[in-house]
Design a protein around this motif. Structure first.
Motif, PDB file in Angstrom:
ATOM      1  N   ASP A 239      19.576  12.433  15.645  1.00  0.00           N
ATOM      2  CA  ASP A 239      18.366  12.905  16.332  1.00  0.00           C
ATOM      3  C   ASP A 239      17.085  12.389  15.697  1.00  0.00           C
ATOM      4  N   VAL A 240      17.073  12.242  14.362  1.00  0.00           N
ATOM      5  CA  VAL A 240      15.858  11.807  13.676  1.00  0.00           C
ATOM      6  C   VAL A 240      16.169  10.606  12.799  1.00  0.00           C
ATOM      7  N   VAL A 241      15.150   9.776  12.585  1.00  0.00           N
ATOM      8  CA  VAL A 241      15.275   8.616  11.697  1.00  0.00           C
ATOM      9  C   VAL A 241      14.056   8.581  10.783  1.00  0.00           C
ATOM     10  N   ARG A 242      14.182   7.856   9.680  1.00  0.00           N
ATOM     11  CA  ARG A 242      13.088   7.755   8.720  1.00  0.00           C
ATOM     12  C   ARG A 242      12.283   6.486   8.953  1.00  0.00           C
ATOM     13  N   SER A 243      10.980   6.617   8.872  1.00  0.00           N
ATOM     14  CA  SER A 243      10.077   5.473   8.959  1.00  0.00           C
ATOM     15  C   SER A 243       9.250   5.400   7.681  1.00  0.00           C
ATOM     16  N   VAL A 244       8.711   4.210   7.403  1.00  0.00           N
ATOM     17  CA  VAL A 244       7.947   3.983   6.176  1.00  0.00           C
ATOM     18  C   VAL A 244       6.650   3.271   6.518  1.00  0.00           C
ATOM     19  N   VAL A 245       5.559   3.773   5.937  1.00  0.00           N
ATOM     20  CA  VAL A 245       4.258   3.114   6.036  1.00  0.00           C
ATOM     21  C   VAL A 245       3.781   2.804   4.616  1.00  0.00           C
ATOM     22  N   ALA A 246       3.483   1.540   4.346  1.00  0.00           N
ATOM     23  CA  ALA A 246       3.028   1.123   3.023  1.00  0.00           C
ATOM     24  C   ALA A 246       1.508   1.286   2.908  1.00  0.00           C
ATOM     25  N   VAL A 247       1.065   1.846   1.768  1.00  0.00           N
ATOM     26  CA  VAL A 247      -0.360   2.080   1.516  1.00  0.00           C
ATOM     27  C   VAL A 247      -0.695   1.514   0.137  1.00  0.00           C
ATOM     28  N   GLY A 248      -1.856   0.887   0.027  1.00  0.00           N
ATOM     29  CA  GLY A 248      -2.323   0.358  -1.255  1.00  0.00           C
ATOM     30  C   GLY A 248      -3.679   0.946  -1.618  1.00  0.00           C
ATOM     31  N   VAL A 249      -3.782   1.509  -2.821  1.00  0.00           N
ATOM     32  CA  VAL A 249      -5.049   2.105  -3.266  1.00  0.00           C
ATOM     33  C   VAL A 249      -5.581   1.320  -4.462  1.00  0.00           C
ATOM     34  N   ASP A 250      -6.861   1.517  -4.732  1.00  0.00           N
ATOM     35  CA  ASP A 250      -7.531   0.795  -5.808  1.00  0.00           C
ATOM     36  C   ASP A 250      -6.944   1.184  -7.169  1.00  0.00           C
ATOM     37  N   TYR A 251      -7.018   0.221  -8.110  1.00  0.00           N
ATOM     38  CA  TYR A 251      -6.506   0.479  -9.450  1.00  0.00           C
ATOM     39  C   TYR A 251      -7.265   1.609 -10.143  1.00  0.00           C
ATOM     40  N   ASP A 252      -8.515   1.836  -9.777  1.00  0.00           N
ATOM     41  CA  ASP A 252      -9.314   2.890 -10.398  1.00  0.00           C
ATOM     42  C   ASP A 252      -9.107   4.257  -9.758  1.00  0.00           C
ATOM     43  N   ALA A 253      -8.278   4.332  -8.714  1.00  0.00           N
ATOM     44  CA  ALA A 253      -8.104   5.588  -7.985  1.00  0.00           C
ATOM     45  C   ALA A 253      -7.263   6.568  -8.792  1.00  0.00           C
TER      46      ALA A 253
ATOM     47  N   LEU B 129      -4.229   8.375  -8.926  1.00  0.00           N
ATOM     48  CA  LEU B 129      -2.982   8.112  -8.227  1.00  0.00           C
ATOM     49  C   LEU B 129      -2.342   9.387  -7.678  1.00  0.00           C
ATOM     50  N   GLU B 130      -2.300  10.436  -8.473  1.00  0.00           N
ATOM     51  CA  GLU B 130      -1.673  11.677  -8.001  1.00  0.00           C
ATOM     52  C   GLU B 130      -2.467  12.281  -6.847  1.00  0.00           C
ATOM     53  N   ARG B 131      -3.780  12.211  -6.940  1.00  0.00           N
ATOM     54  CA  ARG B 131      -4.608  12.742  -5.854  1.00  0.00           C
ATOM     55  C   ARG B 131      -4.410  11.911  -4.586  1.00  0.00           C
ATOM     56  N   ALA B 132      -4.314  10.601  -4.745  1.00  0.00           N
ATOM     57  CA  ALA B 132      -4.098   9.724  -3.587  1.00  0.00           C
ATOM     58  C   ALA B 132      -2.785  10.067  -2.887  1.00  0.00           C
ATOM     59  N   LYS B 133      -1.740  10.299  -3.678  1.00  0.00           N
ATOM     60  CA  LYS B 133      -0.465  10.681  -3.096  1.00  0.00           C
ATOM     61  C   LYS B 133      -0.564  12.006  -2.350  1.00  0.00           C
ATOM     62  N   GLN B 134      -1.243  12.971  -2.928  1.00  0.00           N
ATOM     63  CA  GLN B 134      -1.337  14.288  -2.317  1.00  0.00           C
ATOM     64  C   GLN B 134      -2.149  14.245  -1.024  1.00  0.00           C
ATOM     65  N   VAL B 135      -3.244  13.483  -1.043  1.00  0.00           N
ATOM     66  CA  VAL B 135      -4.050  13.337   0.172  1.00  0.00           C
ATOM     67  C   VAL B 135      -3.219  12.716   1.292  1.00  0.00           C
ATOM     68  N   ALA B 136      -2.457  11.669   0.963  1.00  0.00           N
ATOM     69  CA  ALA B 136      -1.618  11.010   1.969  1.00  0.00           C
ATOM     70  C   ALA B 136      -0.534  11.959   2.482  1.00  0.00           C
ATOM     71  N   LEU B 137       0.052  12.721   1.570  1.00  0.00           N
ATOM     72  CA  LEU B 137       1.117  13.651   1.957  1.00  0.00           C
ATOM     73  C   LEU B 137       0.584  14.747   2.880  1.00  0.00           C
ATOM     74  N   ASP B 138      -0.574  15.285   2.539  1.00  0.00           N
ATOM     75  CA  ASP B 138      -1.164  16.326   3.392  1.00  0.00           C
ATOM     76  C   ASP B 138      -1.505  15.776   4.772  1.00  0.00           C
TER      77      ASP B 138
ATOM     78  N   GLY C 251     -12.656   9.462  -0.303  1.00  0.00           N
ATOM     79  CA  GLY C 251     -13.313   8.471  -1.147  1.00  0.00           C
ATOM     80  C   GLY C 251     -12.347   7.614  -1.932  1.00  0.00           C
ATOM     81  N   ILE C 252     -11.139   7.471  -1.465  1.00  0.00           N
ATOM     82  CA  ILE C 252     -10.131   6.648  -2.144  1.00  0.00           C
ATOM     83  C   ILE C 252     -10.118   5.274  -1.482  1.00  0.00           C
ATOM     84  N   ALA C 253     -10.458   4.266  -2.249  1.00  0.00           N
ATOM     85  CA  ALA C 253     -10.591   2.915  -1.701  1.00  0.00           C
ATOM     86  C   ALA C 253      -9.221   2.287  -1.479  1.00  0.00           C
ATOM     87  N   MET C 254      -9.162   1.509  -0.398  1.00  0.00           N
ATOM     88  CA  MET C 254      -7.965   0.720  -0.102  1.00  0.00           C
ATOM     89  C   MET C 254      -8.401  -0.733   0.033  1.00  0.00           C
TER      90      MET C 254
END
Length: 311
Positions: free
Chosen positions: A197-211, A213-222, A282-285
Motif C-alpha cells: 500500500d505504501v512505498v518510501r520516497s527520498v528527497v535530497a537536501v543540502g545545507v550550508d557548512y555553517d548551518a 545541522l541538528e536544527r536543519a534536520k528538525q526543521v525539515a522533519l517538521d 534562515g538556513i541557507a541551501m
C-alpha cells in the motif's frame, strides 16, 4: 446361312474404348448427386450437433466462470482465459462428433492420431505463439501481479490493463498502450510498485557548512510531517549522507501511497514544504561553488585581450 455370315461380320464394340464421354460424365455426376443427397440428413444432423455444442460451450464457460469466481479470488483475466479454454474444449469435442456423424466411414482414432502428429509440426511452426500461451497460463495461475497493479518489466512501466493468452497489456503513465509478449514478462524481472500500500520516497537536501545541522534536520522533519499524503507510520526520517562541494547533504525519507500519481503529487508538496521551511528558518541551501584557477597564462590572455580592445 447369309444371316449367320451377316451377324458374324458385324463389329462388336471394344469395352476398352470410351464410346460416349458425355454419358460417362453424366453418370458420374448423377452418382455424386445421389451420394450427396443420401448424406444430406447426416450433414444437417452434424450441423445441428455443432450448433448445440456451441451453445453448450457458452453454458459451460459461464458455469466455469461462476464456479471459479465463487471459490477463488482470481483476477478477471484468469476467469476469461479459463472460461474460453472450457468453451474451446467443448466445441472441439462437438466438432469430432459432428465429423463422425457426417462421414461415418471416418476413423476417429486415425484423426486423433493425425492431430497428434501434426501438432508437432504446428509446434515448430508456431513456437513463439505457443511459448507465449504457456507463459500466459503460468502468469495467470501464479498471479505475480494483478489487473490494476503498476509494474516495471522489460524496460516498460505502467498500469496492468489485462493479461491475455498471448500478451500483457500495460497503460503507460503518459497514456500509451504497451503490449509485452508473455514469454518476455515471465522470463524477466518484474518490479511490482503497488504490491504494498505504501512505498518510501527520498528527497535530497543540502545545507550550508555553517548551518546548525541538528536544527536543519528538525526543521525539515517538521515540515515533512505536516505534508498531506505523507504517512505517519512509518514516520519520516532525516539522515545526513555526505559532505558535498559546498553543502552538507542529508536525505529526507518519507512514506506515501504506492500509486504513481500519488507519489509525484506528494513529492511536489514535500519539496515545496522543505524549501519554504528552510528559508523561513534562515538556513541557507547554497548552490555548488565553482573555483576558477587564474594561472599566469590565463592572466596574460586576459591582459592581451584588454589591450587589443583598447588599442
Amino acid at each position: 446361312m447369309r444371316t449367320i455370315l451377316a451377324q458374324s461380320a458385324t463389329p462388336t464394340p471394344d469395352p476398352g474404348v470410351d464410346v460416349d464421354p458425355s454419358a460417362r460424365i453424366t453418370e458420374g455426376t448423377e452418382d455424386v448427386l445421389r451420394s450427396v443427397t443420401e448424406q444430406i440428413p447426416q450433414i444437417l444432423l452434424a450441423i445441428v450437433v455443432v450448433v448445440l455444442f456451441v451453445l453448450l460451450g457458452r453454458l459451460v464457460a459461464m458455469l466455469v466462470r461462476k464456479a471459479l469466481s465463487s471459490t477463488t479470488d482470481r483476477s478477471e483475466s484468469f476467469l476469461d482465459v479459463m472460461s474460453r479454454l472450457a468453451r474451446g474444449a467443448v466445441l472441439f469435442v462437438g466438432i469430432l462428433i459432428a465429423l463422425v456423424i457426417a462421414v461415418p466411414s471416418v476413423d476417429l482414432a486415425a484423426v486423433i492420431g493425425g492431430l497428434g502428429i501434426s501438432s508437432v509440426a504446428i509446434g515448430f511452426a508456431f513456437k513463439d505463439i505457443l511459448q507465449n500461451t504457456l507463459a500466459g497460463l503460468l502468469l495467470l495461475f501464479r498471479q505475480p501481479f494483478e489487473i490494476g497493479d503498476q509494474i516495471e518489466v522489460a524496460g516498460h512501466t505502467g498500469t496492468v490493463e489485462a493479461i491475455t493468452i498471448r500478451e500483457t497489456r500495460l497503460k503507460t503513465y503518459d497514456g500509451q498502450r504497451i503490449l509485452i509478449p508473455n514469454s518476455d514478462v515471465y522470463s524477466s524481472s518484474v518490479r511490482v510498485q503497488t504490491a504494498y500500500d505504501v512505498v518510501r520516497s527520498v528527497v535530497a537536501v543540502g545545507v550550508d557548512y555553517d548551518a546548525d545541522l541538528e536544527r536543519a534536520k528538525q526543521v525539515a522533519l517538521d515540515a515533512v510531517q505536516g505534508v498531506e499524503g505523507v504517512e505517519s507510520d512509518p514516520a519520516p526520517q532525516t539522515l545526513y549522507t555526505q559532505l558535498g562541494t559546498s553543502t552538507i547533504d542529508f536525505d529526507v525519507r518519507y512514506w506515501s501511497s504506492s500509486r504513481q500519481a500519488d507519489i509525484r503529487t506528494v513529492q511536489d508538496r514535500v519539496v515545496v514544504a522543505l524549501t519554504n521551511a528552510l528559508n523561513e528558518a534562515g538556513i541557507a541551501m547554497p548552490a555548488d561553488v565553482i573555483e576558477l584557477d587564474a594561472r599566469a597564462s590565463f592572466s596574460d590572455a586576459v591582459t592581451r585581450s584588454r589591450q587589443d580592445q583598447t588599442g
